[in-house]
Design a protein around this motif. Structure first.
Motif: not given
Lengths: 480, 95
Positions: A19-21, A23
């Motif tokens: 996943t994103k940093i 979110s």
């Protein structure tokens, strides 16, 4: 006038996370536009970023692998600029207090001398989205799937003094991030990108010249060519009585030149300030120890183990371990063997036959049509004398094309070696009987003709006679 | 430190704000009072105080690396002025 080149590199390594940093949106590559861009990535009002624990772990792993210091309390900051693929109007990055402090990486320069390059810092930040200019008339399309993807920006000191050294450093860093499994290193997909800060100065001077920054070099070849071009350009400017401007330049691979992108003097003021949404990132000693305990084996350690455990030469051990996928493939081949495969046999085949076929097909090891298990299946048949090394090469060609296992190809084509003494003797007798002149010359002292007979028997057996047996049986018969 | 009108123009440009000429002088005066407040804070003795970006002892809470956000493109693009084939559309950007 003699000039010397001063280069520092900034490398953006995309961290391998789900996943994103900030979110919980997926980072998987290649999704339909904007299907992995959530409200946080879009910068909608009222959202709050929450840091992904995995990026902290991966950054600490990098610090441990490069003898870098780790900042106990690092801080995220906002870097403000406007561009349509940056919906918030700022990028969350780190400025004053990056998570990774000074460290080092040792490389080999052009002359095979060791050189230690200082790492200034490495900081966490989010990637921007992607602008698409050629799909829509008069408009630009924005895909924010990449927005918020975690990056580790690794900044070196200006310790590199040629394009060759810069490439050696970039390649070493590329191998390292893959070794410690923090980045997949895929340069085509943009997972590993370089910017080069290039300046020149009079040879022997200790004052740095004005630098230009060359952006987004996504291959080692472009990195080298862009630096070479830029050094020549700066020499021409200075020797023509001009001044080098501090500016950002873009490398154009089609024309093999760098072009001015924007001048930093042009009010390019990022107005960094600590992000009020994100209090300090605390990295405790206990966490560092936990990461240390689960650290993957580094290249130097693995090479040492290959020498000790597999009795490989240092040169072979270094070649096999220079890239992690190669070392993994080699060890997987050994593990898949059903006959305690000799490591040297496997090493020779991986570095020789497998790599030459990959090179001529332009494939990476991960794309190899013959995986480690299939290769082990072939090498086991060499080791147990079912086929000779020479036949094995043609079996490998066949496996490469058909994807079938070695055993099936050997059985279908009847390639098993002839080890039966009686059968080989019969072939020898026939060859001798058919070549009375050569036999006479041999017996008259022309010893070298033995290879003629070996060749003839091999031909008669369609390459399947066991070479050891053949050698043993042939000479007594020739000598009479 | 007193800001000049040119400073206001520069700041407005960086923030992509279109300002009327007539608004610049009052803004220069207002923003200068903010800077005066900062100067006043600078005069406070902070010996022995660690530099901090946030007051208090809060530290970041971290989240597991698990996908929690489903695809909500249709919903999110309802508020966009222009979209096509899944992309947000903006005026042509030429680099």
């Amino acid at each position: 006038m003699a000039w010397e080149t001063v280069i520092g590199l900034e490398i953006h390594a995309q961290l391998s996370t789900n996943t994103k940093i900030f979110s919980g949106a997926s980072t998987a590559f290649g999704a339909e536009p904007n299907t992995q861009a959530c409200a946080v990535d879009l910068g909608l009002p009222g959202v709050l970023p929450v840091v992904n624990a995995e990026v902290v772990r991966l950054a600490v792993r990098f610090a441990l692998a490069t003898n870098s210091s780790i900042t106990e309390r690092s801080q995220f900051a906002r870097k403000n600029y406007f561009y349509p693929d940056l919906p918030k109007g700022y990028q969350i990055s780190q400025m004053a207090l990056p998570i990774v402090g000074p460290g080092e990486l040792t490389i080999f320069d052009g002359e095979d001398n060791q050189k230690t390059i200082r790492i200034t810092r490495a900081h966490l930040e989010e990637d921007a989205g992607k602008s698409v200019h050629d799909l829509f008339t008069g408009q630009t399309g924005i895909d924010l799937n990449r927005a918020g993807t975690p990056l580790l920006e690794i900044v070196s000191e200006p310790d590199l003094s040629s394009a060759v050294e810069a490439v050696a450093y970039a390649k070493k860093m590329h191998a390292l991030v893959r070794y410690i499994d923090i980045c997949d290193g895929n340069m085509q997909e943009g997972s590993f990108r370089c910017d080069a800060n290039v300046s020149i100065r009079e040879k022997g001077s200790d004052v740095l010249g004005t630098r230009s920054e060359i952006k987004n070099l996504n291959s080692f070849r472009f990195l080298e060519r862009a630096i070479d071009f830029e050094v020549e350009r700066q020499i021409d400017v200075l020797e023509g009585g001009g001044e080098v401007m501090q500016e950002t330049r873009l490398y154009d691979a089609d024309r093999d030149e760098t072009r001015s992108m924007r001048s930093k003097e042009e009010a390019f003021d990022y107005r960094y300030f600590p992000d009020p949404d994100l209090p300090p990132l605390l990295v405790e000693q206990s966490f560092i120890e936990q990461v240390r305990a689960s650290m993957p084996e580094l290249q130097a350690d693995r090479a040492k183990r290959f020498v000790n455990d597999y009795e490989l030469s240092e040169v072979d051990a270094n070649t096999l371990t220079s890239e992690r996928p190669t070392a993994d493939y080699f060890e997987a081949t050994l593990a898949a063997s059903d006959s305690a495969l000799a490591p040297r046999l496997a090493a020779t085949w991986v570095m020789g036959e497998v790599f030459s076929r990959l090179n001529s097909d332009g494939l990476t090891l991960e794309q190899s049509p013959v995986d480690a298990t299939a290769l082990a299946g072939l090498l086991d048949r060499i080791q147990d004398n079912t086929i000779s090394g020479k036949i094995a090469k043609s079996v490998l060609d066949n496996m490469w094309e058909s994807g079938e296992p070695a055993d099936k190809i050997i059985a279908d084509k009847g390639l098993q070696q002839i080890t039966d003494t009686g059968a080989i003797e019969a072939m020898i007798d026939e060859v001798i009987a058919n070549n009375p002149e050569q036999l006479a010359e041999y017996r008259a002292g022309k010893d070298k003709l033995i290879s003629y007979f070996i060749g003839a028997v091999m031909k008669a057996s369609k390459g399947k006679a066991n070479p050891g047996e053949l050698n043993k049986l042939l000479k007594p018969k020739l000598d009479g | 430190m007193a800001l000049k009108e040119q400073d206001i123009k520069d700041i407005a440009h960086l923030a992509r704000l279109g300002l009327d000429e007539s608004a610049q002088a009052p803004l220069a005066a207002d923003l200068s009072t903010v800077l005066e407040l900062v100067e006043q804070m600078n005069s406070v003795n902070t010996d022995g105080v660690e530099p901090m970006a946030h007051p208090g002892n809060a530290v970041l809470r971290l989240r597991d690396d698990t996908v929690t956000e489903p695809n909500q493109r249709d919903k999110l693009q309802e508020v966009a002025p222009a979209t096509e084939d899944g992309y947000f559309l903006v005026p042509r950007v030429i680099e």
